[in-house]
Structure formats: C-alpha cells, structure tokens
Design a protein around this motif. Structure first.
Motif, short mmCIF file in Angstrom:
data_model
loop_
_atom_site.label_atom_id
_atom_site.label_comp_id
_atom_site.label_asym_id
_atom_site.label_seq_id
_atom_site.Cartn_x
_atom_site.Cartn_y
_atom_site.Cartn_z
N HIS A 254 -30.95 -21.46 -44.43
CA HIS A 254 -31.23 -21.80 -43.04
C HIS A 254 -32.58 -22.50 -42.91
N TYR A 255 -33.60 -21.98 -43.58
CA TYR A 255 -34.92 -22.60 -43.49
C TYR A 255 -34.93 -23.95 -44.18
N HIS A 256 -34.23 -24.08 -45.29
CA HIS A 256 -34.17 -25.36 -45.96
C HIS A 256 -33.45 -26.41 -45.10
N ARG A 257 -32.42 -25.98 -44.38
CA ARG A 257 -31.73 -26.93 -43.48
C ARG A 257 -32.65 -27.41 -42.37
N LEU A 258 -33.64 -26.61 -42.04
CA LEU A 258 -34.63 -27.03 -41.03
C LEU A 258 -35.72 -27.91 -41.64
N GLY A 259 -35.63 -28.17 -42.94
CA GLY A 259 -36.62 -29.00 -43.61
C GLY A 259 -37.90 -28.26 -43.97
N LEU B 72 -41.70 -23.52 -46.62
CA LEU B 72 -42.37 -22.24 -46.40
C LEU B 72 -41.95 -21.72 -45.02
N VAL B 73 -41.92 -20.41 -44.87
CA VAL B 73 -41.70 -19.83 -43.55
C VAL B 73 -42.96 -20.05 -42.72
N PRO B 74 -42.85 -20.62 -41.52
CA PRO B 74 -44.05 -20.84 -40.71
C PRO B 74 -44.82 -19.54 -40.47
N GLY B 75 -46.13 -19.67 -40.29
CA GLY B 75 -46.95 -18.49 -40.07
C GLY B 75 -47.04 -18.06 -38.64
N SER B 76 -46.46 -18.85 -37.71
CA SER B 76 -46.51 -18.50 -36.30
C SER B 76 -45.16 -18.79 -35.66
N GLY B 77 -45.03 -18.42 -34.39
CA GLY B 77 -43.78 -18.68 -33.68
C GLY B 77 -42.74 -17.61 -33.91
N LEU B 78 -41.47 -17.97 -33.68
CA LEU B 78 -40.38 -17.00 -33.71
C LEU B 78 -39.60 -16.96 -35.01
N LEU B 79 -39.69 -18.02 -35.82
CA LEU B 79 -38.92 -18.05 -37.07
C LEU B 79 -39.41 -17.02 -38.09
N ALA B 80 -40.65 -16.56 -37.93
CA ALA B 80 -41.24 -15.64 -38.90
C ALA B 80 -41.08 -14.18 -38.50
N PHE C 30 -45.43 -22.72 -54.68
CA PHE C 30 -46.69 -22.85 -53.93
C PHE C 30 -47.89 -22.34 -54.71
N ALA C 31 -47.67 -21.74 -55.88
CA ALA C 31 -48.76 -21.20 -56.68
C ALA C 31 -49.42 -22.29 -57.51
N THR D 6 -45.02 -11.83 -37.30
CA THR D 6 -44.70 -13.02 -38.10
C THR D 6 -44.78 -12.69 -39.60
N ARG D 7 -44.39 -11.49 -39.95
CA ARG D 7 -44.55 -11.02 -41.32
C ARG D 7 -43.61 -11.73 -42.30
N ALA D 8 -42.55 -12.39 -41.81
CA ALA D 8 -41.63 -13.08 -42.72
C ALA D 8 -42.28 -14.26 -43.41
N GLN D 9 -43.47 -14.70 -42.96
CA GLN D 9 -44.17 -15.77 -43.65
C GLN D 9 -44.53 -15.38 -45.08
N MET D 10 -44.45 -14.10 -45.41
CA MET D 10 -44.81 -13.63 -46.74
C MET D 10 -43.66 -13.69 -47.73
N PHE D 11 -42.47 -14.02 -47.25
CA PHE D 11 -41.36 -14.28 -48.17
C PHE D 11 -41.56 -15.64 -48.84
N THR D 12 -41.03 -15.78 -50.04
CA THR D 12 -40.90 -17.10 -50.64
C THR D 12 -39.49 -17.62 -50.37
N LEU D 13 -39.36 -18.92 -50.24
CA LEU D 13 -38.05 -19.53 -50.01
C LEU D 13 -37.44 -20.04 -51.32
N GLU D 14 -37.82 -19.41 -52.40
CA GLU D 14 -37.23 -19.70 -53.71
C GLU D 14 -36.47 -18.46 -54.17
N PRO D 15 -35.20 -18.61 -54.51
CA PRO D 15 -34.43 -17.44 -54.98
C PRO D 15 -34.94 -16.94 -56.31
#
Length: 596
Positions: free
Chosen positions: A90-95, A98-106, A375-376, A442-451
């Motif tokens: 889902h996040y990759h489809r949004l381009g 990284l999970v944004p650090g603010s707003g509702l997606l996180a 990102f490392a 917005t704690r989901a910003q701490m996930f990585t979007l790499e499986p």
C-alpha cells in the motif's frame, strides 16, 4: 559532590516524572492510600494534559514493573499494532519508501488508554475516577504552559493554519500561539474523559466492572467511532502530500493491551529488566554486556567519567545499535538470547579499538548473516538539527516533525515498583480530532518498508519503538526504576546514568546530574531516518581535556552545552531498611521528584 537538588529519601512513597504536576498527582494518590500502580496511572493521565507535545491519549505506554506479591518482573504492553490495511504494498503504491513521520498514514492503534486501564484493573486499588480526576481538572480548568509547548506550536503554526485546521482551532486560541506560562485549557478532552467515566460508572459500583466498561467505551464505542470517521479524511504529512489514514474502528476493537514476561539480563549482583525486542530496550543490555569486558578501564573522577570511559561506552553503543537495526522487531524469530549473551558480546568486543569507528557493523547471532535496511546509509544533517536545545528530537529547524516522550517512576512502601515511558499522540505529529480533543500517534514511522526484517511493516505487528523503561534488581530483589525520554538516545542516556551509579558510585541525583553524552552514528528511528557516522554529542561539563581527547580519538564531537542531554528520573528501595529514594532531572527545568 554538588547536586542541583537533593536525592529524596523517605518510607511512604516516591514519584519521579518529567513534569512536577504529574509527580504531585501521583503522590496525592499515594497519600490517599493508593499503591504505586494507582499513582503511575494518575501521573500518566496528567502528563497527557500538561506535556501534550510529548504524549497524548492517542499514544502508547510500555512499562516494566514488579508487584510486591509477585516473584518476577513483568512488562505492560500498551503499544498498539499496525492497521489491517497497512501493508508494504500500500505504501509503495503511494510512491513512498518510508512511512511518513506525521499525519494519518503513520497511525497505529492507540494503546495508552487500554494499557493504563489494565494496569489499574489488575494491580491497582483505586477507581477510574480516583486516578482520572486530576487530569480532567487540568484539562477543564487549565494548566500553565511550559516553554517547550509554545515553542513547538510556533514551529508548526503554518502547517496548522494551512493544512491542519482542527489543530489550529485547538492549539492557536484566538489565532495566536499561546504564551509561555499562560493558562491553557482543553475542555473537549475533559468532555471525552467525563463521557468515558459516565459509561464506566453506569456499570455499577464494582471497580473492575467500571474499568471494563470504560475499556469497551473506548475500543467498541464512541472513541473508536470518532477515530474511524476522522481517519477517512486526507491531511498533509511529511511526504508533502495529503493522505487519508488506514486506521479503522475495527482495528481498535480487535486489539487490547497485555502483560508479558520481562527480559532480564544478569550483571553480577545486578539484573537489568527491560521490555523485549519490539522495543529498543535490549540494546541497553547489549551495551552493558559489551562493557563487562572493559570493567577495569571504566572510571569516574570527582563524578565525571574519563575520556576512556566515554570512548568505550560510545563504541559499544555503536555495535549494539547496529544490531538493533539488523535484528530487532516484533517477531519471535529475533535471536534475543544470543544477542544478550556473554559469548556473543565477547566476539563483538574485539571490534572495539582505541579509535572511533565510522562503520555500522551488525553482528551474526547464531551465525545468521546480517542485513541492514536501505535507509542505513550515511545521511548527514547540520549538527543543530541533531542535538536540539534540550536533547529532545521534537521539531527540527526546517519544521520537520519528530517526536519525543515522557517518563514516570514510582515506588511505594510495600515494594511495588514501576517504570513507564508513555509517548505518542504529540500535538505536532497528527491533526487533532475535534470531537475528542486529541490526535493520533505516528509510531508506524518506525517500521521499515522492506520485507524480511523483524521491523518490517505488517498488519497486526507492533512497531519497533524507542520507548524503553528500565528496572534493576539487586541480588534478585527490585531495587531501582529509571528512564528518560529522548528517542534513540534513551538507552544511551540510561547507560550514562547506570555507569555513574554502578561504576562512579554516585547516588541517584548525582548520577542524573553527572555529564551525559550520546552517539548519532546509527540510523534514527524517526523519519527521515538520518544518521551521521562518527558523531558524538556531549555535555561540556565533561571538561575541555576530555573532549579534546575524544576528538583526538577520531570522534566528531559536538559540544551541546553544560545541561542539555537527557531527562532522566529514578526511584529506588533498599529492602533491608525500607528506605525509598527518588531523583529527577534538572535539564529543561520541569522534571521533579516528590515523596515522603
């Protein structure tokens, strides 16, 4: 040695936290016959009101604790999980990479309400009204704003006015940033809590029944409904675009807080107690395990660590935090026992030299080959963007929204002890929900979007959080609870405290007042996940000679000033005498300990 305030000592109870109003609220509950857990819950709710830039009702709470009648410490998990629709695809489809650090997606499921309530239900003695009344009073009648609150609001005022009108309506009364020290109210939040109390008390006089009714009113009632409706609206976030949220009422209804076994790691007479690898907590154990082999090289002179001590601590921190990036997460496959073992530490210790390392070097526990997220890679930012005036990564100079937290430690005469680090739902992290008076976390910003990482985003998984409360046993008996806000720096500033206390022989207040340091030489857990190889931020009270020697060893040293790093607090109990002690941090001029 000189301390900024006395180490408190008494026999009835001690509360230490990051705000004096929370500490006094907790102490009032102790004076009213409550226990340490009642006091922690009351203090936690007050912190949601008086430090809204650092935590809120939409956030989370992990804690480590031990009840006097139990033989083992436990963990309270008030950290909510990723929504069912929160997939990497889902996040990759949004381009997004990284999970944004603010707003509702996180947003993850808010966990603090259920976390505090199950603690009160199973370990407390008071009613929900007993522990919530003071927070409602401050929300309804007002509280004085500490300087960091208007500073934080001012940093995001354009975001509020241009994109988050509901936040502007709440945090810009009369269209202006409120003044430092002015009296601020949040009557909508007070109304939300009063409505939850009304639903609780409609269940009858039984304390447990009331708490269960209040939990349902949140997760299956009007709170979940309001969050679901609000999350469907798109708001601007750190991506520079507007996105709606993924969190639903069904996600909230399907989750509940829980208790679990604590991680305990022995260090001679001491045993460190931490949360598991869904937090960064084990990294403190890894640092201490690595430093065991350097025990004869660690020393303090007149309450100040030597350059050798700081150098070794920093180099061990780099190795431990590299492992955090490669291995930690909410996954039973994390090789935690190996990561905190003496054999593993012995092999890793060989990497520490007399020069500062500029590499990110995770190890191979159980001979598994390490891998780091994309990102490392080094991402340099100006030093003023890193250190922050109070060592709190809240809002950077460019308006980048980050987050920080609060902390509470409590001990009572019976020997109940708890360390809690509530966080999330910062006023600057997500738009305010106008019908509830608070925002989502917005704690989901701490996930990585790499499986294939334990920290990878997955529905129903907890993010690998920085929140890391601590306890210590001495000869198997609970002796000390301690912790600090500070994002990635939490387990480094706690290491400073631990070394000052156990190596330097300083008391609780002396250990908190001793000069601190931290490294930024590993990826931040917060968007945009920057890091700076070789960076070492220090308090100038280490001394010019020590700072100069650290530079000679290759560290890129930033002198952050004399009193800037950490917001530690701590309590302790001597089981042989029953003497209770407490201390709190002078930095930021708002943390306080109370007791008698």
């Amino acid at each position: 040695m000189f301390t900024t305030r006395p180490e408190l000592a008494g026999t009835h109870g001690m509360v230490a936290s990051t705000h004096w109003l929370a500490s006094t609220a907790g102490m009032a509950v102790l004076e009213d016959g409550g226990n340490a857990f009642d006091a922690a819950v009351a203090a936690g709710f007050v912190l949601q009101v008086v430090e809204p830039h650092l935590n809120g009702p939409g956030g989370e709470v992990p804690a480590v604790f031990q009840a006097a009648h139990e033989s083992q410490p436990r963990v309270l998990c008030g950290q909510g999980v990723a929504p069912a629709a929160a997939t990497i695809d889902h996040y990759h489809r949004l381009g997004l990479e990284l999970v944004p650090g603010s707003g509702l997606l996180a947003a993850t499921v808010p966990g603090s309400w259920d976390g505090w309530l199950i603690l009160l239900r199973d370990y407390g003695t008071k009613t929900l009204r007993d522990v919530l009344d003071r927070a409602i009073g401050y929300a309804r009648n007002g509280f004085p704003l500490v300087p960091r609150i208007p500073d934080t609001i001012a940093a995001v005022v354009d975001l509020f006015n241009d994109h988050w009108p509901t936040s502007a309506a709440l945090w810009l009364p009369g269209g202006r940033v409120p003044a430092e020290g002015s009296r601020f109210t949040n009557p909508v939040l007070a109304d939300t809590w009063e409505r939850l109390l009304a639903e609780a008390e409609s269940a009858g006089p039984d304390r447990i029944a009331q708490i269960e009714a209040a939990r349902r009113a949140w997760s299956h009632g009007f709170v979940a409904e309001e969050i679901d409706a609000f999350a469907r609206t798109a708001f601007r976030d750190d991506s520079g675009r507007d996105h709606a949220g993924l969190l639903t009422g069904q996600d909230i209804a399907g989750w509940q807080a829980s208790f679990e076994d604590a991680l305990t790691v022995d260090f001679g007479e001491w045993t460190l107690v931490k949360c598991g690898a869904w937090t960064q907590g084990p990294v403190l154990a890894q640092q201490l395990r690595l430093l065991e082999g350097f025990a004869d090289r660690l020393s303090y002179v007149d309450g100040v660590p030597t350059a050798e001590t700081v150098h070794l601590a920093v180099e061990c921190a780099k190795l431990a935090f590299a492992d955090r990036e490669a291995w930690y997460g909410d996954d039973p496959a994390v090789p935690l026992a190996q990561l905190v073992s003496r054999d593993y530490a012995a092999a890793r210790r060989a990497l520490v030299s007399d020069r500062a390392s500029f590499e990110l070097r995770p190890g191979s526990p159980d001979r598994r080959p390490p891998k780091l997220p994309a990102f490392a890679v080094p991402y340099f930012v100006p030093s003023e963007e890193i250190s922050g005036a109070l060592g709190e990564p809240t809002v950077g100079n460019s308006g980048v929204v980050r987050g920080d937290t609060v902390h509470i430690d409590v001990v009572d005469a019976a020997g109940n002890m708890i360390s809690a680090t509530p966080s999330g739902g910062w006023l600057q992290s997500s738009p305010a929900i106008p019908s509830l008076g608070f925002c989502l976390g917005t704690r989901a910003q701490m996930f990585t979007l790499e499986p294939h990482f334990a920290s990878a985003l997955k529905p129903g998984r907890r993010p690998r959080i920085t929140l890391t409360p601590s306890m210590a046993l001495h000869n198997g008996v609970p002796r000390m609870a301690f912790g600090t806000p500070g994002g990635d720096q939490q387990d480094q500033w706690q290491l400073c405290f631990w070394l000052a206390h156990t190596v330097g022989g300083l008391n609780l207040q002396e250990s908190i007042d001793a000069p601190n340091w931290h490294s930024g030489a590993f990826p931040s857990s917060f968007f945009p996940r920057y890091w700076q190889p070789g960076e070492l931020v220090v308090e100038s009270r280490l001394g010019e000679r020590t700072i100069g020697e650290l530079r000679e060893r290759g560290h890129l040293v930033t002198d952050a000033g004399p009193w800037t790093l950490g917001r530690m607090s701590a309590v302790s109990r001597d089981p042989s005498t029953g003497i209770l002690r407490a201390a709190a941090n002078p930095r930021g001029m708002q943390g306080y300990a109370v007791g008698r």
